[in-house]
Enzyme design. Structure first.
Site, mmCIF file in Angstrom:
data_model
loop_
_atom_site.group_PDB
_atom_site.id
_atom_site.type_symbol
_atom_site.label_atom_id
_atom_site.label_comp_id
_atom_site.label_asym_id
_atom_site.label_seq_id
_atom_site.Cartn_x
_atom_site.Cartn_y
_atom_site.Cartn_z
ATOM 1 N N HIS A 124 -8.396 -11.552 -42.683
ATOM 2 C CA HIS A 124 -9.015 -9.883 -42.688
ATOM 3 C C HIS A 124 -9.597 -9.179 -44.020
ATOM 4 C CE1 HIS A 124 -7.808 -6.573 -39.502
ATOM 5 N NE2 HIS A 124 -8.940 -6.166 -40.280
ATOM 6 N N ASP B 274 -11.676 -8.820 -29.550
ATOM 7 C CA ASP B 274 -11.614 -8.820 -30.989
ATOM 8 C C ASP B 274 -10.270 -8.001 -31.295
ATOM 9 O OD1 ASP B 274 -12.875 -9.386 -33.728
ATOM 10 O OD2 ASP B 274 -11.988 -7.342 -34.080
ATOM 11 N N LYS C 299 -6.793 -11.733 -36.554
ATOM 12 C CA LYS C 299 -6.955 -11.841 -38.056
ATOM 13 C C LYS C 299 -5.677 -11.894 -38.776
ATOM 14 C CE LYS C 299 -10.675 -8.881 -37.181
ATOM 15 N NZ LYS C 299 -10.338 -7.979 -35.914
ATOM 16 N N TYR D 125 -3.238 -4.415 -36.117
ATOM 17 C CA TYR D 125 -3.780 -3.309 -35.307
ATOM 18 C C TYR D 125 -2.409 -2.913 -34.455
ATOM 19 C CZ TYR D 125 -8.579 -4.695 -35.971
ATOM 20 O OH TYR D 125 -9.944 -5.137 -36.614
#
Ligand code: A2P
Length: 315
Positions: free
Chosen positions: A112, A45, A79, A50
């Site tokens: 997201h 994931d 995302k 990130y």
């Protein structure tokens, strides 16, 4: 033992257990991905925000090259970040994640958050500490995401952090239904009501922060630590499993996809050793009773946004 699979309404299958990569530092995550794939994880994931998709991709690439996995063996999610909600930006945002991950397609692409930020600048565009919003409607963003399925860049599309009213509004206009809603979910915020709305609409839930995210950047000393919850102790003893393993199995036994994050070899391994036991209905009910509306990720930076999912009287 391989992770069991769950099936989306569209027939695509997803391993019920995946490796989370939020908060995994770029210098650590390549190794974490390699360990995970060696141990048997087949679901990763990821997300643009990130800031580590390139390193995740290096880990994947290394294990494909050495023959541990093939592309079709693995399930990779990314995302769409809030600054790319404007429909004309969506395809490029997806392509950026694909390039970073070194992949030709994503198995799953999620929106997201339902709210948008000011486009094209920094990921958290702010003026004097206040995030700059955009009023792009998530229904329009979704239409652009549907096109990614049409063109084959992604196999499935889904949502993250949507509340029940936002799901209902999306379902009224969506041509392609979301396959999953990825939300914070653990015993302190077990999301039973939202999960029912999702399941009534054929949408699977994915649980993020299933261990209570002890490494969340805003954690304060003295905050309750889910992994140290005293009421978990007797359940751990009964099944001879660690708190993390019980928390992961809790989601699996509720039919919820779960993505614990770790960058540590022993913990990545331990978190995958959850397929040789099953919690009883009574123990699931006991863990359900820990719920205290204990949301850890409030996203206060987006406070006041018309599409903030946690600020109205909703779930
Ligand atoms: P680490 O990455 O050093 O293993 P969540 O998935 O809820 O966001 O939680 C992630 C946090 O939980 C990280 O701090 C991670 O640390 C830690 N963690 C992951 N697996 C375990 C485990 N089996 N036991 C204890 N802590 C764990």
């Amino acid at each position: 033992m391989a992770s069991p699979m769950l099936k989306f309404y569209n027939g695509q299958q997803i391993p019920v257990l995946g490796l989370g990569t939020w908060k995994s530092k770029p210098g650590e995550v390549k190794y974490a991905v390699e360990i995970a794939l060696d141990v048997g994880y087949r679901h990763l994931d990821c997300a643009h925000v990130y800031g580590n998709e390139k390193e995740v991709g290096e880990g994947i690439g290394k294990k494909i090259k050495s023959g541990v996995v093939t592309r079709s063996d693995i399930f990779v999610t990314s995302k769409l970040w809030n600054t790319f909600h404007r429909p004309d930006l969506v395809e490029n945002a997806c392509r950026t994640s694909l390039t970073n991950l070194g992949l030709e397609y994503l198995d799953l692409y999620l929106m997201h958050w339902p709210f948008a930020y000011k486009e094209e600048g920094e990921l958290f565009p702010s003026v004097e500490g206040k995030i700059q919003f955009s009023d792009v409607d998530y229904l329009d963003t979704w239409k652009a995401m549907e096109k990614l399925v049409d063109t084959g860049l992604v196999r499935s599309i889904g949502i993250s952090n949507f509340n029940s009213s936002q799901i209902a509004r999306l379902l009224k206009s969506a041509r392609i239904k979301p396959v999953t809603n990825q939300v914070e979910c653990h015993p302190y915020l077990n999301q039973t009501r939202l999960a029912k709305v999702c399941s009534d609409n054929g949408i699977l839930v994915t649980a993020y922060s299933p261990l209570g995210s002890p490494d969340r950047p805003w954690a304060k000393p003295g905050d309750p630590q889910l992994l140290d919850e005293p009421k978990l102790k007797s359940i751990c003893e009964k099944y001879k499993k660690s708190p993390a393993q019980i928390l992961i199995r809790y989601q699996i036994d509720r039919g919820i996809i779960v993505i614990p994050k770790s960058v540590n070899k022993d913990r990545i391994t331990q978190n995958f050793q959850v397929f040789d036991f099953k919690l009883s209905a009574a123990d699931i009910a006991e863990i359900d009773s820990f719920d205290c509306n204990g949301r850890l990720l409030l996203m206060t930076g987006a406070s006041g946004h018309q599409y903030h999912p946690f600020e109205k009287d909703d779930y």
